[in-house]
Enzyme design. Structure first.
Site, PDB file in Angstrom:
ATOM      1  N   SER A   1       0.647  -1.490  -0.063  1.00  0.00           N
ATOM      2  CA  SER A   1       0.005   0.530  -0.192  1.00  0.00           C
ATOM      3  C   SER A   1       1.442   1.381   0.359  1.00  0.00           C
ATOM      4  O   SER A   1       0.510   2.333  -0.339  1.00  0.00           O
ATOM      5  CB  SER A   1      -1.294  -0.342   1.543  1.00  0.00           C
ATOM      6  OG  SER A   1      -0.072   0.034   2.198  1.00  0.00           O
TER       7      SER A   1
ATOM      8  N   ASP B   1       8.812  -3.276  -4.853  1.00  0.00           N
ATOM      9  CA  ASP B   1       7.190  -2.565  -4.764  1.00  0.00           C
ATOM     10  C   ASP B   1       6.943  -1.545  -5.804  1.00  0.00           C
ATOM     11  O   ASP B   1       5.838  -1.618  -6.029  1.00  0.00           O
ATOM     12  CB  ASP B   1       6.791  -2.060  -3.449  1.00  0.00           C
ATOM     13  CG  ASP B   1       7.270  -3.491  -2.172  1.00  0.00           C
ATOM     14  OD1 ASP B   1       7.197  -4.638  -2.181  1.00  0.00           O
ATOM     15  OD2 ASP B   1       7.298  -2.989  -0.835  1.00  0.00           O
TER      16      ASP B   1
HETATM   17  C1  GLA Z   1       8.840  -5.491   1.220  1.00  0.00           C
HETATM   18  C2  GLA Z   1       9.843  -4.727   0.944  1.00  0.00           C
HETATM   19  C3  GLA Z   1      10.146  -5.296  -0.144  1.00  0.00           C
HETATM   20  C4  GLA Z   1      11.258  -6.586  -0.540  1.00  0.00           C
HETATM   21  C5  GLA Z   1       9.954  -7.078   0.221  1.00  0.00           C
HETATM   22  C6  GLA Z   1      10.516  -8.770   0.331  1.00  0.00           C
HETATM   23  O1  GLA Z   1       7.681  -5.760   0.515  1.00  0.00           O
HETATM   24  O2  GLA Z   1       8.807  -3.294   0.755  1.00  0.00           O
HETATM   25  O3  GLA Z   1      11.203  -4.392  -1.231  1.00  0.00           O
HETATM   26  O4  GLA Z   1      12.154  -6.233   0.056  1.00  0.00           O
HETATM   27  O5  GLA Z   1       9.382  -6.792   1.807  1.00  0.00           O
HETATM   28  O6  GLA Z   1      10.904  -9.402  -0.508  1.00  0.00           O
END
Ligand code: GLA
Length: 383
Positions: A131, A176
Site C-alpha cells: 500500500s 514494490d
Molecule cells: C517488502 C519490501 C520489498 C521486498 C519485500 C520482500 O515488501 O518493501 O522491497 O524486500 O518486502 O521481498
C-alpha cells in the site's frame, strides 16, 4: 453501476465536500503480490511479481499555493504539508509517503505545484501488498501531471523508493515501487533487480492467483526486516561480492562454510529463492502443475526454516491453502511476518478454494481471513 463508477462517485463527493468543485486529474497506482522471490530484491536478485487490481487513487486539483492538502477516505483524516518543508508528520504518518515523494522530486530538480487531493485505496494497509508504494507512485504521477513533465517509469520507481528509504525511513528494496510503476495488464513481471529490467510472463490459462490475508499484524519498519538485510549484506561482504545474487549457486555452495551459521542460513535461502524465480516463471507459463507445487513448497519451507520470516498464523494459513480444492501451490508474500500469503489455484475451483480456506482458517484461529483472486493490472497512470 460498476464498482469503479461507485468508487469514482464516492471520491468526487468527498472532494467536493472537502475542497468544493471537482478534481481535475485522477491518478492511480497498483499494489503488488510477489509470486516468487522473497527478500531477493535488496540482494539484487530476481523476483516474479504481479501488479494487482487493488490500487490507490488520488483525485487532485492544483490550488495555486505551495501546499499539498489531502483527505484520506480510508482513514477519514485530513493532513497537509508545505512543499518547501522537510518536517515529517508524526500525527498523520500516512502523509509522509507523499511528502517524501515531493522532497525527492524537488531534489531531482523537478518543479512541483501545490494541490488539493482525495486519496482512496483498495490495497489493504500493512498487509504486505505494498500500500505504501501504491501511494507513493500515485502521488508521483499527480506531481508529474500537474508539473507538466514526465519521468521514465523506472526512474519514477527509483525516486519513490528513495522517498521511502530516506524520508519515511524504511530501508526497502525496489520491488514494490518497480511493480507499481512498471505493471502491465494481463501479465506478471520477471524482474531483475540488478539491471532494473523486467520481462512479461503470461500465466497459463486456467491458473488463478489468490490472496489469502491472515489478518494478522505485520510491521515492515520493524527490526526483523533490517536484521535480515544486514545479515545478507554481511554474507555478501564476507564472500567478496557486492550483492549476494552476484554469486552463482555453485560459487556460493563451495564457500558457504566460511560464513557464521546464522548468516549462512539467511544467504542459503536467498541463493535458492533467486534460482526458484526463473523456474516458477517457466512453470507458470507452461502450466506445469507439479513444478508449481514443488517450487512454492520449497519457498515456504526456506522462508520458515532458513530465513525465519513465517509466523504461527502463516503456518495455519499454509495448511488451510494446501488442503483446499483446486490448489496448485501456495507460499508467503511480501516481507512475511504475517500479512498476506498467495496461492495458485485452478480457476474453475476459485469459489470452492476460497470457501474451504476461510472455514479451515477460521476454525483454527477464530480470525476471519480475506480470500480473493487478483489479476495483473497496469502500472501507475491515469484513470
Ligand atoms: C517488502 C519490501 C520489498 C521486498 C519485500 C520482500 O515488501 O518493501 O522491497 O524486500 O518486502 O521481498
Amino acid at each position: 453501476m460498476t464498482f469503479d463508477t461507485q468508487r469514482r462517485d464516492l471520491v468526487a463527493q468527498a472532494f467536493s465536500s472537502c475542497f468544493g468543485g471537482l478534481p481535475s486529474v485522477w491518478c492511480r497506482a497498483p499494489g503488488r503480490v510477489d509470486l516468487m522471490g522473497s527478500h531477493t530484491d535488496y540482494n539484487l536478485g530476481a523476483v516474479l511479481t504481479l501488479p494487482i487490481g487493488r490500487d490507490t487513487w488520488i483525485a487532485a486539483r492544483p490550488n495555486s499555493s505551495s501546499e499539498v492538502r489531502l483527505h484520506s477516505l480510508n482513514l477519514g483524516a485530513d493532513a497537509s504539508f508545505a512543499l518547501d518543508s522537510n518536517e515529517k508528520c508524526p500525527e498523520h504518518p500516512w502523509i509522509d509517503y507523499i511528502h517524501g515523494v515531493a522532497v525527492v522530486l524537488q531534489e531531482a530538480g523537478l518543479p512541483l505545484c501545490g494541490f488539493d487531493g482525495v486519496i482512496h485505496s483498495t490495497v489493504p494497509l500493512r498487509s504486505g501488498l505494498s500500500s505504501s508504494a501504491a501511494l507513493e507512485c500515485a502521488a508521483a504521477t499527480v506531481f508529474e501531471t500537474l508539473g507538466a513533465w514526465s519521468l521514465d517509469p523506472v526512474e519514477k520507481a527509483l525516486l519513490c523508493q528513495r522517498a521511502e528509504n530516506h524520508f519515511v525511513g524504511v530501508n526497502c528494496g525496489i520491488l514494490d515501487q518497480f511493480t507499481s510503476c512498471m505493471g502491465r495488464q494481463g501479465c506478471a513481471l520477471l524482474l531483475d533487480c540488478h539491471n532494473l529490467t523486467s520481462q512479461p510472463v503470461t500465466i497459463a490459462e486456467g491458473i488463478g492467483v489468490v490472496i489469502c490475508d491472515t489478518k494478522s499484524q505485520r510491521q515492515l519498519a520493524g527490526s526483523e526486516y533490517g536484521e535480515r538485510r544486514a545479515q545478507c549484506e554481511n554474507g555478501a561482504r564476507l564472500l567478496g561480492a557486492s550483492a549476494l545474487c552476484e554469486l552463482t549457486h555453485e560459487a556460493y555452495i563451495s564457500r558457504e562454510h566460511e560464513l557464521p551459521p546464522i548468516v549462512a542460513k539467511r544467504c542459503r535461502f536467498i541463493i535458492e529463492e533467486h534460482a526458484r524465480v526463473a523456474a516458477l516463471a517457466a512453470a507458470l507459463s507452461a502450466g506445469d502443475h507439479p513444478a508449481i507445487a514443488e517450487l512454492t513448497a520449497a519457498s515456504f519451507h526456506g522462508a520458515s526454516h532458513l530465513y525465519e520470516i513465517t509466523s504461527p498464523a502463516m503456518h495455519t494459513m499454509m495448511a488451510a491453502m494446501l488442503a483446499a480444492p483446486g490448489v496448485l501451490g501456495a507460499r508467503q508474500a511480501g516481507a512475511g511476518f504475517g500479512g498476506c500469503m498467495v496461492a495458485l489455484v485452478q480457476v474453475d475451483q476459485l469459489d470452492e478454494f476460497a470457501a474451504a480456506v476461510r472455514s479451515h482458517y477460521f476454525a483454527a484461529t477464530a480470525i476471519l481471513p480475506e480470500i480473493y483472486p487478483v489479476s495483473a493490472a497496469a502500472g501507475a497512470g491515469f484513470l
